[in-house]
Motif scaffolding. Structure first.
Motif, PDB file in Angstrom:
ATOM      1  N   ASN A  60      39.312  44.395  19.909  1.00  0.00           N
ATOM      2  CA  ASN A  60      38.906  44.078  21.272  1.00  0.00           C
ATOM      3  C   ASN A  60      38.089  42.789  21.336  1.00  0.00           C
ATOM      4  O   ASN A  60      38.264  41.986  22.246  1.00  0.00           O
ATOM      5  N   VAL A  61      37.202  42.567  20.357  1.00  0.00           N
ATOM      6  CA  VAL A  61      36.364  41.370  20.371  1.00  0.00           C
ATOM      7  C   VAL A  61      37.234  40.108  20.281  1.00  0.00           C
ATOM      8  O   VAL A  61      36.954  39.103  20.927  1.00  0.00           O
ATOM      9  N   TYR A  62      38.304  40.174  19.518  1.00  0.00           N
ATOM     10  CA  TYR A  62      39.231  39.041  19.396  1.00  0.00           C
ATOM     11  C   TYR A  62      39.936  38.781  20.725  1.00  0.00           C
ATOM     12  O   TYR A  62      39.976  37.648  21.211  1.00  0.00           O
ATOM     13  N   LEU A  63      40.477  39.826  21.331  1.00  0.00           N
ATOM     14  CA  LEU A  63      41.191  39.661  22.601  1.00  0.00           C
ATOM     15  C   LEU A  63      40.262  39.172  23.707  1.00  0.00           C
ATOM     16  O   LEU A  63      40.634  38.303  24.501  1.00  0.00           O
ATOM     17  N   THR A  64      39.045  39.699  23.745  1.00  0.00           N
ATOM     18  CA  THR A  64      38.076  39.264  24.747  1.00  0.00           C
ATOM     19  C   THR A  64      37.736  37.793  24.560  1.00  0.00           C
ATOM     20  O   THR A  64      37.693  37.027  25.525  1.00  0.00           O
ATOM     21  N   ALA A  65      37.509  37.370  23.310  1.00  0.00           N
ATOM     22  CA  ALA A  65      37.201  35.964  23.035  1.00  0.00           C
ATOM     23  C   ALA A  65      38.352  35.066  23.473  1.00  0.00           C
ATOM     24  O   ALA A  65      38.130  34.007  24.077  1.00  0.00           O
ATOM     25  N   MET A  66      39.584  35.459  23.195  1.00  0.00           N
ATOM     26  CA  MET A  66      40.738  34.641  23.575  1.00  0.00           C
ATOM     27  C   MET A  66      40.842  34.534  25.096  1.00  0.00           C
ATOM     28  O   MET A  66      41.158  33.473  25.638  1.00  0.00           O
ATOM     29  N   GLN A  67      40.551  35.613  25.804  1.00  0.00           N
ATOM     30  CA  GLN A  67      40.590  35.585  27.266  1.00  0.00           C
ATOM     31  C   GLN A  67      39.495  34.678  27.825  1.00  0.00           C
ATOM     32  O   GLN A  67      39.729  33.947  28.778  1.00  0.00           O
ATOM     33  N   ILE A  68      38.312  34.730  27.244  1.00  0.00           N
ATOM     34  CA  ILE A  68      37.215  33.879  27.706  1.00  0.00           C
ATOM     35  C   ILE A  68      37.567  32.419  27.491  1.00  0.00           C
ATOM     36  O   ILE A  68      37.420  31.588  28.392  1.00  0.00           O
ATOM     37  N   ILE A  69      38.043  32.082  26.290  1.00  0.00           N
ATOM     38  CA  ILE A  69      38.405  30.693  25.987  1.00  0.00           C
ATOM     39  C   ILE A  69      39.507  30.203  26.912  1.00  0.00           C
ATOM     40  O   ILE A  69      39.499  29.068  27.369  1.00  0.00           O
ATOM     41  N   ASN A  70      40.441  31.071  27.220  1.00  0.00           N
ATOM     42  CA  ASN A  70      41.564  30.712  28.084  1.00  0.00           C
ATOM     43  C   ASN A  70      41.183  30.711  29.562  1.00  0.00           C
ATOM     44  O   ASN A  70      41.988  30.364  30.416  1.00  0.00           O
ATOM     45  N   GLY A  71      39.961  31.118  29.876  1.00  0.00           N
ATOM     46  CA  GLY A  71      39.505  31.127  31.267  1.00  0.00           C
ATOM     47  C   GLY A  71      40.034  32.287  32.069  1.00  0.00           C
ATOM     48  O   GLY A  71      40.016  32.258  33.300  1.00  0.00           O
ATOM     49  N   GLN A  72      40.509  33.330  31.400  1.00  0.00           N
ATOM     50  CA  GLN A  72      41.074  34.477  32.105  1.00  0.00           C
ATOM     51  C   GLN A  72      40.043  35.551  32.399  1.00  0.00           C
ATOM     52  O   GLN A  72      40.304  36.465  33.151  1.00  0.00           O
ATOM     53  N   LEU A  73      38.886  35.452  31.775  1.00  0.00           N
ATOM     54  CA  LEU A  73      37.863  36.479  31.948  1.00  0.00           C
ATOM     55  C   LEU A  73      36.632  35.814  32.509  1.00  0.00           C
ATOM     56  O   LEU A  73      36.140  34.838  31.973  1.00  0.00           O
ATOM     57  N   ASN A  74      36.138  36.311  33.619  1.00  0.00           N
ATOM     58  CA  ASN A  74      34.940  35.722  34.203  1.00  0.00           C
ATOM     59  C   ASN A  74      33.775  36.686  34.119  1.00  0.00           C
ATOM     60  O   ASN A  74      33.924  37.817  33.682  1.00  0.00           O
ATOM     61  N   GLU A  75      32.616  36.251  34.543  1.00  0.00           N
ATOM     62  CA  GLU A  75      31.396  37.049  34.432  1.00  0.00           C
ATOM     63  C   GLU A  75      31.522  38.413  35.099  1.00  0.00           C
ATOM     64  O   GLU A  75      31.003  39.392  34.602  1.00  0.00           O
ATOM     65  N   SER A  76      32.220  38.502  36.213  1.00  0.00           N
ATOM     66  CA  SER A  76      32.284  39.764  36.931  1.00  0.00           C
ATOM     67  C   SER A  76      33.160  40.788  36.230  1.00  0.00           C
ATOM     68  O   SER A  76      33.025  41.987  36.467  1.00  0.00           O
ATOM     69  N   THR A  77      34.060  40.366  35.333  1.00  0.00           N
ATOM     70  CA  THR A  77      34.941  41.327  34.662  1.00  0.00           C
ATOM     71  C   THR A  77      34.500  41.614  33.233  1.00  0.00           C
ATOM     72  O   THR A  77      35.059  42.484  32.606  1.00  0.00           O
TER      73      THR A  77
END
Length: 99
Positions: free
Chosen positions: A80-97
């Protein structure tokens, strides 16, 4: 930083070595925007704030973009930590999610 990482190289610093509060720039020189809104303004370089773990994730991002995952198998096999990091770097995950 991922989009212009060549600008964040201490060996070739062209910004006056404003690495910390002992030598801040006279203006907000580093500005990070998300969706057109400023989220970070700094008079010191952001590079010293990036952890070694974050650098490793940034280095893995190009592999992720080309569908080369960290662990063999599918997306469900990835930590999960890997997938979350990739989403953050890609701009797919924001503070609210983020949890």
């Amino acid at each position: 930083m991922n989009r212009n990482k060549e600008s964040f190289n201490c060996e070739t610093c062209q910004w006056g070595r404003h690495c910390d509060d002992r030598n801040p720039a006279p203006i907000e020189q580093w500005i990070v925007k998300r969706a057109g809104k400023i989220v970070v303004e700094s008079t010191t370089c952001l590079l010293p704030m990036v952890s070694n773990r974050s650098v490793q994730f940034l280095n893995l991002f190009n592999h992720y973009k080309h569908h080369h995952l960290l662990i063999s198998g599918g997306i469900a096999e990835q930590p999960n930590v890997y997938l979350t990091a990739m989403q953050i770097i890609n701009g797919q995950l924001n503070e609210s999610t983020r949890q």
